[in-house]
Write a protein that holds these residues in place. Structure first.
Motif, short mmCIF file in Angstrom:
data_model
loop_
_atom_site.label_atom_id
_atom_site.label_comp_id
_atom_site.label_asym_id
_atom_site.label_seq_id
_atom_site.Cartn_x
_atom_site.Cartn_y
_atom_site.Cartn_z
N GLY A 1 -2.00 4.29 -11.65
CA GLY A 1 -0.71 4.05 -11.26
C GLY A 1 -0.70 3.14 -10.07
N ALA A 2 -1.49 3.36 -9.09
CA ALA A 2 -1.75 2.43 -8.08
C ALA A 2 -2.44 1.19 -8.42
CB ALA A 2 -2.56 3.19 -6.85
N GLY A 3 -3.33 1.19 -9.39
CA GLY A 3 -3.85 -0.19 -9.91
C GLY A 3 -2.83 -0.87 -10.57
N ILE A 4 -1.95 -0.37 -11.30
CA ILE A 4 -0.71 -1.02 -12.16
C ILE A 4 -0.12 -1.95 -11.09
CG2 ILE A 4 0.98 -0.83 -13.74
CD1 ILE A 4 -0.62 1.40 -15.19
N VAL A 5 0.53 -0.99 -10.10
CA VAL A 5 1.34 -1.66 -9.09
C VAL A 5 0.75 -2.73 -8.42
CG1 VAL A 5 2.01 -1.46 -6.76
CG2 VAL A 5 2.49 0.41 -8.41
N VAL B 1 -5.09 -3.20 -0.74
CA VAL B 1 -4.03 -2.23 -1.09
C VAL B 1 -4.47 -1.06 -2.24
CG1 VAL B 1 -1.63 -2.47 -2.47
CG2 VAL B 1 -2.41 -3.96 -0.38
N PHE B 2 -5.33 -1.37 -3.13
CA PHE B 2 -5.47 -0.29 -4.07
C PHE B 2 -6.24 0.81 -3.16
CE2 PHE B 2 -8.99 1.41 -7.00
CZ PHE B 2 -7.85 1.86 -7.85
N GLY B 3 -7.21 0.34 -2.57
CA GLY B 3 -8.17 1.41 -1.85
C GLY B 3 -7.23 2.16 -0.87
N ALA B 4 -6.19 1.53 -0.11
CA ALA B 4 -5.51 2.30 0.86
C ALA B 4 -4.39 3.37 0.05
CB ALA B 4 -4.65 1.29 1.42
N GLY B 5 -3.94 2.88 -1.17
CA GLY B 5 -3.14 3.53 -2.01
C GLY B 5 -3.90 4.77 -2.27
N VAL B 6 -4.99 4.75 -2.81
CA VAL B 6 -5.85 5.87 -3.42
C VAL B 6 -6.30 6.79 -2.13
CG1 VAL B 6 -7.76 6.55 -4.65
CG2 VAL B 6 -6.54 4.60 -5.25
N ALA B 7 -6.68 6.08 -1.20
CA ALA B 7 -6.84 6.95 0.18
C ALA B 7 -5.74 7.61 0.49
CB ALA B 7 -7.56 5.95 1.19
N GLY B 8 -4.56 7.12 0.49
CA GLY B 8 -3.45 7.84 0.94
C GLY B 8 -2.93 8.80 -0.20
N ALA C 1 0.79 -1.17 0.03
CA ALA C 1 -0.07 -0.08 0.17
C ALA C 1 0.76 1.13 0.12
CB ALA C 1 -0.92 -0.06 1.16
N ALA C 2 1.97 1.20 0.89
CA ALA C 2 3.06 2.28 0.78
C ALA C 2 3.60 2.70 -0.64
CB ALA C 2 4.16 2.20 1.88
N LEU C 3 3.79 1.69 -1.26
CA LEU C 3 4.51 1.71 -2.68
C LEU C 3 3.31 2.05 -3.66
CD1 LEU C 3 6.54 -1.54 -2.75
CD2 LEU C 3 7.34 0.68 -2.71
N ALA C 4 1.94 1.45 -3.57
CA ALA C 4 1.15 1.95 -4.41
C ALA C 4 0.61 3.58 -4.31
CB ALA C 4 -0.35 1.20 -4.09
N GLU C 5 0.78 3.90 -2.94
CA GLU C 5 0.46 5.34 -2.62
C GLU C 5 1.63 6.42 -3.09
OE1 GLU C 5 0.41 9.44 -1.09
OE2 GLU C 5 2.10 7.88 -0.82
N ALA C 6 2.68 5.89 -3.07
CA ALA C 6 4.09 6.69 -3.56
C ALA C 6 4.10 6.64 -5.22
CB ALA C 6 5.14 5.89 -3.29
N THR C 7 3.28 5.69 -5.64
CA THR C 7 3.34 5.53 -7.23
C THR C 7 2.18 6.74 -7.42
OG1 THR C 7 3.95 3.28 -7.18
CG2 THR C 7 2.84 4.15 -9.37
N ALA C 8 0.96 6.51 -6.84
CA ALA C 8 -0.10 7.28 -7.31
C ALA C 8 0.25 8.89 -6.92
CB ALA C 8 -1.33 7.12 -6.36
N ASP C 9 0.75 9.02 -5.96
CA ASP C 9 1.30 10.46 -5.79
C ASP C 9 2.10 11.12 -6.79
OD1 ASP C 9 1.58 12.84 -4.36
OD2 ASP C 9 3.48 12.23 -3.54
N THR C 10 3.21 10.47 -7.17
CA THR C 10 4.32 10.75 -8.17
C THR C 10 3.41 11.06 -9.45
OG1 THR C 10 5.79 10.03 -6.98
CG2 THR C 10 6.39 10.45 -9.27
N ALA D 1 -1.50 5.12 4.25
CA ALA D 1 -1.86 4.23 3.39
C ALA D 1 -1.37 2.70 4.01
CB ALA D 1 -1.14 4.35 1.91
N ALA D 2 -0.16 2.69 4.49
CA ALA D 2 0.32 1.25 5.00
C ALA D 2 -0.94 1.06 6.30
CB ALA D 2 1.87 1.34 5.45
N ALA D 3 -0.92 1.89 7.08
CA ALA D 3 -1.64 1.69 8.38
C ALA D 3 -3.22 1.29 7.87
CB ALA D 3 -1.62 2.91 9.11
N LEU D 4 -3.46 2.19 6.79
CA LEU D 4 -5.01 1.65 6.43
C LEU D 4 -4.96 0.21 5.83
CD1 LEU D 4 -7.66 3.29 6.37
CD2 LEU D 4 -6.95 3.98 4.02
#
Length: 291
Positions: A221-225, A243-250, A171-180, A280-283
């Motif tokens: 991006g998060a979805g691709i990860v 993981v996807f939901g947490a990444g987008v929420a992050g 989730a942390a990696l998905a969020e970092a990808t989504a943000d960038t 995102a990781a905590a979520l």
């Protein structure tokens, strides 16, 4: 000169108020604390292996792969030398999950590689346009504090046998990808940029500003990860959804922090990014416990 003056005016308009001293101090503290923890964690795992009877063959190629990853990042100018070394340490922390009996593909390595490819492409997407706006990343690449802000949480959660911690890492990696992807590509694609807290229109690049295009691209991006991790390694569908939901929420949480504490000058961008990946990781961790 013209583009620099335009960039200065844009930064003034976007409401950045944190002092250079405070921003630098926060980044240095983040680098020292999280970077130190990642090194200690990796060394502790390696020492534990030795005490249990020696080093398995996968450890050596993991060290080589981590060094090669760091060299590639540096050669492509995606990061400075120090930042590339930090990236190698994070890569090793992720590959050390093999100590729990997984193959490399069942670690978060596929997600890390997906993140690297997506963010590399997004950073270079429309670079000339971003340079005119004064928003482009330095050509020498990201600093160590930026790498740790985006990947430090994933590195800290990586390496454990627990599915809950594995989900937190992803989730942390998905969020970092989504943000960038959201910020780098959203600045170029354009569209109305709205401040998350007030929904008033703001200039592109404003802390806390979101656009439909940028948010959609970030979520993609998060979805691709998630999809790459599921296709290459081990990721049950329920965990993938969490993981996807947490990444987008992050990603949205990052914009909220940008619109509040960052615009008020309390936190710099590095700490905002770190807090967003941690959120995102905590979520994801809590979400997996509730399944």
């Amino acid at each position: 000169m013209g583009s620099k003056m335009h960039g200065d005016r844009l930064r003034a308009a976007t409401g950045k108020t944190i002092s250079a001293w405070r921003d630098r101090m926060q980044s240095e503290l983040l680098t020292g604390a999280v970077g130190g923890l990642l090194v200690v964690k990796a060394v502790a795992i390696v020492i534990a292996m030795h005490r249990l009877g020696g080093y398995p063959p996968w450890l050596w190629w993991s060290c080589g792969a981590s060094a090669a990853f760091a060299l590639l990042v540096w050669l492509l100018r995606s990061a400075t030398g120090a930042a590339a070394m930090i990236g190698g340490v994070i890569c090793l922390n992720i590959l050390l999950a093999q100590n729990a009996g997984r193959s490399w593909a069942e670690t978060a390595m596929p997600a890390l590689l997906s993140l690297f490819l997506l963010t590399f492409a997004a950073t270079r997407f429309g670079r000339r346009h971003k340079e005119k706006l004064g928003l482009a990343e330095p050509k020498r690449g990201r600093r160590a504090s930026q790498v740790l802000a985006n990947l430090g949480v994933a590195g800290l959660f990586a390496g454990a046998a627990s599915p809950l911690l594995f989900a937190a890492c992803l989730a942390a990696l998905a969020e970092a990808t989504a943000d960038t992807v959201s910020s780098e590509m959203g600045q170029v694609v354009g569209g109305r940029t709205l401040l998350l807290t007030t929904w008033s229109e703001v200039p592109v690049g404003t802390d806390g500003g979101i656009s439909i295009a940028g948010t959609t691209l970030g979520a993609a991006g998060a979805g691709i990860v998630v999809l790459v991790t599921a296709a290459v390694g081990w990721l049950p569908w329920a965990m993938g959804l969490v993981v996807f939901g947490a990444g987008v929420a992050g990603l949205l949480f990052d914009s909220y922090l940008g619109a509040t504490v960052e615009r008020r000058g309390w936190l710099g961008n590095d700490l905002v990014n770190f807090c967003s990946t941690l959120f995102a990781a905590a979520l994801a961790y809590v979400g997996m416990r509730l399944l």
